[in-house]
Scaffold this active site. Structure first.
Site, short mmCIF file in Angstrom:
data_model
loop_
_atom_site.label_atom_id
_atom_site.label_comp_id
_atom_site.label_asym_id
_atom_site.label_seq_id
_atom_site.Cartn_x
_atom_site.Cartn_y
_atom_site.Cartn_z
N ARG B 98 0.82 -1.22 0.00
CA ARG B 98 0.00 0.00 0.00
C ARG B 98 0.86 1.27 0.00
NH1 ARG B 98 -2.87 2.21 -2.33
NH2 ARG B 98 -3.84 0.16 -2.56
N LYS B 133 2.75 25.89 -4.27
CA LYS B 133 1.53 25.20 -3.81
C LYS B 133 1.73 23.71 -3.97
CE LYS B 133 -2.22 28.53 -4.63
NZ LYS B 133 -3.57 28.70 -5.20
N LYS B 165 6.06 40.44 -4.27
CA LYS B 165 4.62 40.46 -4.58
C LYS B 165 3.97 41.73 -4.04
CE LYS B 165 3.97 35.49 -4.84
NZ LYS B 165 3.12 34.36 -4.41
N GLU B 195 6.15 41.25 -9.21
CA GLU B 195 4.76 41.15 -9.67
C GLU B 195 4.28 42.55 -10.00
OE1 GLU B 195 2.23 39.29 -6.79
OE2 GLU B 195 0.41 40.00 -7.78
N ASP B 216 0.14 38.71 -12.90
CA ASP B 216 -0.76 37.83 -12.16
C ASP B 216 -2.22 38.14 -12.42
OD1 ASP B 216 -1.18 35.73 -10.30
OD2 ASP B 216 -1.65 37.20 -8.74
#
Lengths: 283, 283, 283, 283, 283, 283
Positions: B98, B133, B165, B195, B216
């Site tokens: 597993r 992420k 940012k 950004e 963005d």
């Protein structure tokens, strides 16, 4: 109140993001004494899970930050609802932001997916349960998310239940032989589940005292047949259907009369939720 | 050849499954000296990633097992193709099964998803790249999977690049102020990405020597406009689009003329692949 | 074949003995190239447990030493019988000697004590089982020793079974309320044991579906009474007697008709066995 | 005030009890907000050791619990006397109970056993000391318990003293050769003890400057003879008797005139004490 | 043959260099199958220390590399002499190079510095010894280097000797009071050193049975005076001078008649040696 | 505010000093309830680095002690100036003293050495930067010390920049081949530095887009020549001189017109500073 294993998980996650010189952007662009305020908001309807991990991330990065819960794990929130507010040094908030969100969007995703399965079988009396198909390192938290979503937990790991599958039956030489071995080994304090594929195996498993019967990868008709045989053999016997169940098919399975449906769809590939952490600095 | 961090990850994963009395089912039903053989087979077309982790899982559980790779990480395999064969004590194979699969179905899932994005922009000269992420604990392996799929890696964490940012701009007091701080801090050996949301910011960022520009959450028209301005300002400047890109929208974004498109869709919520480990015991 | 947790235990034990400059006596008095040979011999009749730990200790201290098992864990040996022979650098043998013996004399002690209890109830059909009263850090190995001695294992820890004791009953508000809570929490995959002190509680626990009944600290007459009531209520129900059982009293308890007797006397205060490691150096 | 090594020991112990889903019984039967109160009481006369470990266990499980010491480690208490009171969430108390007791009943056992040996030689001027025969992982705490009981500590491990035993003498080629090696190695800052079996060895060890003489496994007459020779050779020399000393034989050994008697009976196989933790919930 | 603590140190060092994407330069510029060969050569006369650490670094990075020692730790080598040859995958050699050298240039530096002090007092019968002023994390290896250089080791840490300094004397209330406390605490198995600043303290320390006397920060005349008093009081007493000793002043201190001179100049600020690792790739 | 990695370093350092019975001298001579006060004072002009580590050492040893900073890391202090005052139990202060000082004298040494280099090039516009030649385990803190001293940081490790050295060029087949490989591997987010030895290589590296040029081990004339060529090729290009730079030669190197000078003299062999911790007990 968060356990040591979760603290270790938080540190593992932060170590990925903060090696070497650490968060150089924040160190270099944000004044050390600038205050910040972050608000975690749901951007879609979701079930909450992982806030204690997010709070622990924040505390590890900067223990001066104050993390205020507006809801608790397990809450159902609407799009636009706020989950938590964080106040503290802006640098710390910026350094912790991504790791907090990575935990939340994944675990809320599992809880919300579980809620969908819970609703899909609502009223049938059946419980959808998770499996051991989990993301390595996140099993404990994924299984908490499953419960917050309204589903149930199967065994945690290989150690807290006997689950005799085809390979074990083959190795032992059939259902009776396997069950004899289990009894001889002295399994008095754990439940024993047996995977069966035929009526003969089902009858033998029940005769040998199995506590739960797993019906794996069977079509609806076959499931209904097995259920009626099993109910006749021993009324209280637990019957679990498993194998390739989806949100659209789960209700039909539930209506075959089984007690439990196990599926990895709760934990593996559950879509991440849409969640934002809006930071305000310098207030 | 697997690094210490991966060994630690493998042990973390096994500890979830093998606490207390360990794999009681296999101990109790499978004779200690019974041999086993496992074959890992793709059930769908996929890109392979994670075989060294699976081999390390097997070695931790029973070092006598022999894990034979039939393909390597990065291979593209068709449905039905075999990835590896494992031979060793049946108990060990059953105990490791597993955890090996949990790594493989997730990481092959990320690699295969990345391949889909790679194909979606093929011919445009654009590279789709990952983000931070990622699933906590799995960043290094998810980012390897991204490369096997044909996409590229953005920075690993907060430490190997400056990415200014909105919050940093706000904290520092605008693009020029932020860039001045970065230069004053002595950032000579890392690239600086900024950004920008307006043409004014774009011009200022370029003037201040930004190495990469992040655009963005902008619509296609806006992207095209920014690209043409930027190309005029400095020919070799790297332009990255980000924000809510999907498989169906990524080509249109690529055709705006940017160099890079970053998206968390490569790593978060990538669907697990369908993969089987067929065990034969007692040969 | 020894698991990671046992390796960690071995390292913990060696760290106690080998801080600072290490084994200064052996470094300073024994030539580096001198060979040694050690023979581990039982000085009394005993049941063997812990040889893999002793071998792991030796391997950690000097991986060149060869540890040859003459018997395996679980063997019954007479006084004078040899358990293992170790050949390798004399310094390493001297440095490892005490830690190897500390594991062996304690674990063989537990196995041998368990054998005494096993013999005391032989023929009654009753199994004596251990408890969670174990030496911190040694639970897994003490519980292995119990099985080698012929007794059985109760649950490993708080996580692999529900055991509702008086405090839980009090907190929940009685047997029925406690069992209702357990069912509501979804305990489908673990067994539930309930401690009862009165006939009323016994009847209620059986009615609520308890899998095992614990009869704690009751005299023989009371035990016999409870057994006959329980047998009438549900034939296959497991009955466990516990509390202050000694080697001299255990048979009388077994003859009351219970299925299981749990006692911490197997693991806590089990007398260490008499075992020697005779070293010959310089051969 | 508890050191990092003890915290690590506490976490090791708790990990044995709280894997997987944790304390499922308490989670499922005890309301989360129910308060509890525990009283630790001696059920026999005993010497206290281990309360800081018990307090650390409680703090790890639930940091909101308040652990109030009524006596300190080292106190002698009568049967019925209370050692500590704990107040906090009932679930936490129930989850921590067994681990706290496992530490206490073992360590108070060692302290109480040491007190028996202390009393057995009272008035002779002899100190009974421990050995390196300790339970792996518990050496530091067992040795603290020995001191609380009134006995003394021999060296901690292989690193803080030279103790030349028969094997070392054999390897080095006799007492003089061994002592020459020790001096050549530069042992200026540690004491040197030599095990002697004959008068000749004794004379040589003293001549070579041994700080302590170990007289191992000798009968009383032989001990008396060695003592009188040694006293004549160097008045202040420390003489230690060792080997198979019991509570009933220790005074006779003490009366031979040695300074120290070392025995593993203080730490190995010391009977656990009878101690209770009475919980009241829901007050 | 390298101990667990050294492996942990090696991993700590490698973790500093190989976070995130690892050695990106070698991964990106060096073909995976290219072979390499490295030769470690002294560029100045030096005493060798640290080769087992360098070999362990190489093994951690790529276990296929073969590390061949041409000399051992403790060897004195001339400028131009080779210490070791390493053959293996070029990528691995490049990734391990700096960490191997960081250990070697520092530890050979300490050994070589110790050799200078050894030579400075040669013929006086005095031993120069180290102190606890060491680089955090490197104490064990720095102290090995000291011995390879020909000097001696003082106590390892706070645990293997009593060293009563001024603060302890002040806390206890003078030499006699301090020594009484030490005796009362039962210090039979460790040596006791006392720092004295006056003749009165010296006489009292000797009278109370101190094993070693520390004469701290005294001028040569004062040292000579103390030595003659001490020799008259007890012939075999060990006398240690300490405090601000340099290579140029150490011989004069040695000639005052003390037995030992302790100095942190062996370990703190020892100049790194000049050593090269010449790599050839692609052969 | 100190990160987890620093806490781990502090514990590693304390473990070296406090094994076995711990600080036996202080336990045995200093009353448990005696208060103490320590003052850390500079004995020479120095730049401060390491106070948070010293405070963490104190907190680990005895969390009741209060550590008051009088200056912060980065401060320049004169001889005689006080850095910190510590008040708490005397035993704890004595046990922590040496480890606190070991960190401080080393790290202030690195900071002060860096200040010397900073001053040596003052006014030239050149920045002196560190290298990866650091003491294993101390890299993060040594690099902080470098910045406090006024110098700059080169890359942290192998992971946050591409630095193509001779071996890589040789392995890849020259500058162009190496740069092609780097581009093909997708190095968009890291800077690329190339070591060049000839004018031809310099021209090729610039043509291929290198961000930084390393000029290693070149004499002043050669450096000046390379600088003028490079400035003509691309104005903003960063030029770094490295190799065997000393305090006395660094200004001449700076005056060749390079931007950066890297040297291990900042971190390796930096002389420890003279610093005292004066303890007063019993007030």
């Amino acid at each position: 109140m968060i356990d040591q294993a979760s603290i270790a998980l938080v540190r593992l996650a932060l170590a990925e993001d903060l090696a070497g010189y650490g968060d150089i952007t924040s160190q270099w662009t944000v004044p050390a004494d600038l205050a910040g305020r972050g608000v975690i908001t749901a951007r879609e309807e979701l079930v909450v899970c992982g806030l204690p991990l997010a709070a622990a991330v924040m505390a590890e990065v900067d223990s001066r930050a104050v993390f205020t819960l507006l809801v608790g794990d397990g809450a159902s929130v609407a799009a636009g609802e706020r989950l938590a507010v964080i106040e503290g040094p802006a640098r710390g908030l910026l350094s912790a932001e991504r790791t907090m969100l990575n935990f939340l969007i994944h675990l809320c995703g599992v809880a919300t997916q579980s809620r969908r399965f819970y609703r899909a079988v609502e009223g049938t009396g059946v419980t959808v349960v998770d499996t051991r198909k989990t993301i390595p390192g996140l099993r404990a938290w994924q299984k908490r998310a499953v419960v917050y979503g309204g589903c149930g937990n199967h065994r945690f790991g290989l150690f807290d239940m006997v689950l005799v599958k085809n390979n074990h039956l083959e190795a032992a030489g059939g259902v009776r032989a396997a069950m004899d071995r289990v009894k001889a080994a002295g399994a008095r304090y754990v439940k024993v589940e047996v995977e069966v594929e035929s009526e003969a195996d089902l009858r033998e498993a029940v005769a040998c005292g199995a506590d739960v019967i797993m019906l794996d990868n069977q079509d609806l008709e076959s499931l209904r047949g097995m259920v009626s045989i099993a109910r006749a053999l021993r009324p209280g016997l637990l019957l679990e259907a498993s194998g390739r169940v989806s949100l659209s098919s789960v209700r039909a399975v539930a209506e075959t009369g089984v007690d439990l449906i196990s599926t990895s769809a709760l934990t593996m590939g559950a879509p991440p939720v849409d969640l934002s952490l809006t930071l305000t600095v310098g207030s």
